[in-house]
Design an enzyme around this catalytic site. Structure first.
Site, PDB file in Angstrom:
ATOM      1  N   THR A  56      23.010   4.863  43.778  1.00 47.56           N
ATOM      2  CA  THR A  56      22.532   6.009  43.015  1.00 47.56           C
ATOM      3  C   THR A  56      23.707   6.636  42.283  1.00 47.56           C
ATOM      4  O   THR A  56      24.822   6.649  42.796  1.00 47.56           O
ATOM      5  CB  THR A  56      21.827   7.030  43.944  1.00 47.56           C
ATOM      6  OG1 THR A  56      21.378   8.127  43.160  1.00 47.56           O
ATOM      7  CG2 THR A  56      22.733   7.541  45.046  1.00 47.56           C
TER       8      THR A  56
ATOM      9  N   TRP B 243      19.527   8.091  35.331  1.00 50.78           N
ATOM     10  CA  TRP B 243      20.573   9.116  35.342  1.00 50.78           C
ATOM     11  C   TRP B 243      21.620   8.921  34.257  1.00 50.78           C
ATOM     12  O   TRP B 243      22.063   7.802  34.001  1.00 50.78           O
ATOM     13  CB  TRP B 243      21.305   9.122  36.682  1.00 50.78           C
ATOM     14  CG  TRP B 243      20.480   9.575  37.834  1.00 50.78           C
ATOM     15  CD1 TRP B 243      20.117   8.819  38.912  1.00 50.78           C
ATOM     16  CD2 TRP B 243      19.923  10.875  38.061  1.00 50.78           C
ATOM     17  NE1 TRP B 243      19.358   9.577  39.783  1.00 50.78           N
ATOM     18  CE2 TRP B 243      19.226  10.839  39.283  1.00 50.78           C
ATOM     19  CE3 TRP B 243      19.941  12.062  37.334  1.00 50.78           C
ATOM     20  CZ2 TRP B 243      18.554  11.950  39.798  1.00 50.78           C
ATOM     21  CZ3 TRP B 243      19.264  13.169  37.841  1.00 50.78           C
ATOM     22  CH2 TRP B 243      18.591  13.102  39.060  1.00 50.78           C
TER      23      TRP B 243
ATOM     24  N   LYS C 225      18.486  13.467  33.666  1.00 54.18           N
ATOM     25  CA  LYS C 225      17.597  12.341  33.971  1.00 54.18           C
ATOM     26  C   LYS C 225      16.704  12.076  32.767  1.00 54.18           C
ATOM     27  O   LYS C 225      15.854  12.874  32.430  1.00 54.18           O
ATOM     28  CB  LYS C 225      16.764  12.626  35.212  1.00 54.18           C
ATOM     29  CG  LYS C 225      16.342  11.338  35.900  1.00 54.18           C
ATOM     30  CD  LYS C 225      15.754  11.574  37.262  1.00 54.18           C
ATOM     31  CE  LYS C 225      15.776  10.279  38.079  1.00 54.18           C
ATOM     32  NZ  LYS C 225      14.970  10.382  39.280  1.00 54.18           N
TER      33      LYS C 225
ATOM     34  N   GLU D 146      18.172   8.045  48.355  1.00 53.66           N
ATOM     35  CA  GLU D 146      18.638   8.260  49.730  1.00 53.66           C
ATOM     36  C   GLU D 146      17.486   8.319  50.726  1.00 53.66           C
ATOM     37  O   GLU D 146      17.696   8.347  51.930  1.00 53.66           O
ATOM     38  CB  GLU D 146      19.411   9.595  49.810  1.00 53.66           C
ATOM     39  CG  GLU D 146      20.747   9.617  49.090  1.00 53.66           C
ATOM     40  CD  GLU D 146      20.649   9.956  47.597  1.00 53.66           C
ATOM     41  OE1 GLU D 146      19.568   9.753  47.005  1.00 53.66           O
ATOM     42  OE2 GLU D 146      21.658  10.408  47.032  1.00 53.66           O
TER      43      GLU D 146
END
Ligand code: AMP
Length: 549
Positions: free
Chosen positions: A179, A438, A433, A323
């Site tokens: 991420t 991202w 975003k 996550e």
């Protein structure tokens, strides 16, 4: 210690192949629609495991993928983790530098890559020491002009359809996804067998995204994004039919698959559904088979929920994170709201939903105190639970920042109402975003400030109808800088290092960047002072789309 087969993925497929041997898996490829059954799929995962073993992949090794959504990618989903190795899905839309870091950090030795993405991977791999010794398998039955790669079909051909699946410890890492954060390199999240198992089982409950064996499930969300939100696993656990929309599906492809394959549940970021809504303006769209659209990754606009309601399709708004394997909450209506009027229901469905059973959450304000669930007090959302990671892979500094006493600090600023519905009101992290992907504003700022003609620069996300957010750069030109050419020079500088969809939609010159009391750039003030949608409206070239390969 081997822990038997308690909470591991393989039994989901074993059961599906036994109970539903003829249920279909359908895949849109460059060659057209391909289809086979769970039974054949099961055989192919065994062949792939045998091929990987012969190649030298052992328990604990990582195997990378650089692919869109299709049946071969799905084969790696069960084959790699069930042989005790770890499936590492790589986002092909990232800047080359991030891809190099990821491949090196994860120590990938073998990468499966799509034919259409091979040139992009070749570009990232060229002269990059991070790729030393990495070998490639190209998805399909031919090789690649861009990369020295073995064709997938040749790789698996001739291997036995029987494989001695090992008994695995549920703590064994099964998957991995990176991420992107505010600064620095992307952070790796490892998914254990148990995390993926518990996420799958919880997702199937009524407050998750329930599926049944008569469902037809199409994840439009890419399989390189947290396992397509886990849908390939949940659909298998349910015994549902799978539909994979292939490389860069456009609204017409998505509409065609919904109609032709009778898709009942599909999922993707808001940009995808805005595209479909747009398409429906000029084309007949038959959504009669469709029951549920899952929208997540960014906030689902209220108008979108109404649009699907008007067509008899339930829109479930979901929130989650890489996550969190990734689903955390879903906007299912509680029984207490079942008899409420439509507007009250809509108000709740527009929020990010109620927590999935099995997770815990709390909201912590700036003073470190827990806030009330009154729909007004806000703070940072903290979560924990069986499918929430406890740490990043090899990133102690990020662990110290993002985790506390077993809780993940999400970085999302939220309120929770008295019914328990979470509403995201802001983001603590300085990131943008766009279309579900991202963009690091800090990274762009640093790159812009490397130009001699720039004094200071701040990049902020500006609301955008199609992409939810787009970056706009605010630049204070240095004394003597030629402002006639500066914009173009900055764009050229950025274009050399970043994909097109990262480039700011506009570069605005200003006299001074507003600062906070401690001298940091105040993004909040910039947003309030300058940001208005007209800065970006209509300026995003189609090719800047994050889903463009
Ligand atoms: P990722 O790790 O890329 O899946 O991004 C996770 C982040 O995306 C969350 O922390 C939120 O900031 C944002 N996000 C995910 N789902 C939603 C949603 N339904 N509404 C608003 N933001 C969302």
């Amino acid at each position: 210690m081997p822990g038997g087969t308690d909470q591991t993925l393989r039994p989901f497929l074993w059961r599906a192949a036994k109970l539903y041997p003829d249920r279909e898996i359908v895949s849109r490829t460059h060659q057209g629609i391909e289809r086979y059954t769970y039974s054949e799929y099961d055989d192919r995962t065994a062949q792939l495991a045998n091929a990987l073993e012969e190649y030298g992949i052992e328990e604990g090794d990582r195997v990378g993928t650089f692919c869109w959504n299709h049946h071969r990618h799905f084969e790696t989903y069960f084959s790699v983790p069930s042989m005790g190795a770890q499936l590492h899905t790589i986002n092909p839309l990232l800047p080359d530098e991030h891809i190099q870091y990821i491949v090196d950090n994860a120590d990938d030795q073998l990468l499966f890559v799509d034919q259409s993405l091979a040139p992009k991977l070749a570009e990232a791999a060229a002269d990059a020491p991070e790729f030393e010794g990495v070998e490639f398998v190209v998805m399909g039955d031919s090789g690649s002009d861009a990369l020295d790669a073995t064709p997938y079909e040749a790789f698996v051909e001739g291997h036995s359809t029987a494989y001695e699946w090992p008994e695995l410890d549920e703590k064994q890492p099964a998957g991995m996804c990176y991420t992107s954060g505010t600064t620095g390199n992307p952070k790796g999240v490892e998914y254990t067998q148990q995390m993926l198992w518990s996420h799958t089982v919880a997702t199937l409950t009524p407050h998750g995204i329930p599926m049944d064996d008569d469902d037809v499930v199409m994840p439009v969300v890419p399989m390189f994004h947290v396992n397509a939100w886990g849908m390939p696993f949940t659909a298998t656990a349910a015994g549902a039919k799978h539909v994979y929309p292939g490389p860069s599906p456009d609204p017409e492809d998505i509409a065609g698959l919904i109609e032709d394959e009778g898709v009942t549940i599909t999922a993707g970021v808001p940009t995808v559904w805005l595209g479909l809504m747009d398409y429906a303006e000029d084309n007949d769209l038959d959504l009669s088979a469709l029951d549920t659209v899952i929208v997540g990754g960014s906030a689902a606009p209220e108008s979108m929920i109404r649009w699907f309601d008007d067509r008899g399709v339930e829109l479930l708004h979901a929130w989650g994170m890489t996550e969190m394997s990734p689903i955390g909450s879903v906007s299912q209506l509680k029984y207490t709201l079942e008899d409420a009027d439509y507007e009250t229901q809509l108000e709740h469905r527009t929020k990010q939903g109620i927590l999935m059973p099995g997770l815990e959450m709390k909201v912590i304000d700036d003073d470190g105190k827990e806030v009330a669930w009154d729909g007004e007090d806000f703070g940072e959302l903290w979560v924990r639970g069986p499918w929430v990671t406890k740490e990043y892979f090899e990133r102690p500094e990020a662990n110290a920042e993002d985790f506390e006493e077993g809780w993940l600090k999400t970085g999302d600023i939220v309120t929770i109402d008295d019914e328990g519905y979470i509403k995201i009101v802001d983001r603590a992290k300085d990131v943008i975003k766009s279309g579900g992907e991202w963009i690091s504003s800090v990274e762009l700022e640093n790159a812009i400030m490397a130009h001699d003609g720039v004094g200071e620069a701040a990049v902020v996300g500006v609301p955008h109808e199609k992409w939810q957010e787009r970056p706009v750069a605010f630049v204070v030109p240095a004394a003597g800088a030629d402002t006639d050419t500066l914009r173009e020079e900055i764009m050229d500088l950025l274009a050399a290092d970043y994909p097109k969809w990262w480039l700011p939609d506009a570069i605005e010159y200003i006299d001074e960047i507003p600062k906070t009391a401690t001298g940091k750039f105040s993004k909040k003030d910039i947003r309030e002072e300058y940001s208005d949608q007209s800065l970006v409206e209509g300026t995003v070239p189609e090719e800047a789309a994050p889903d463009d390969d």
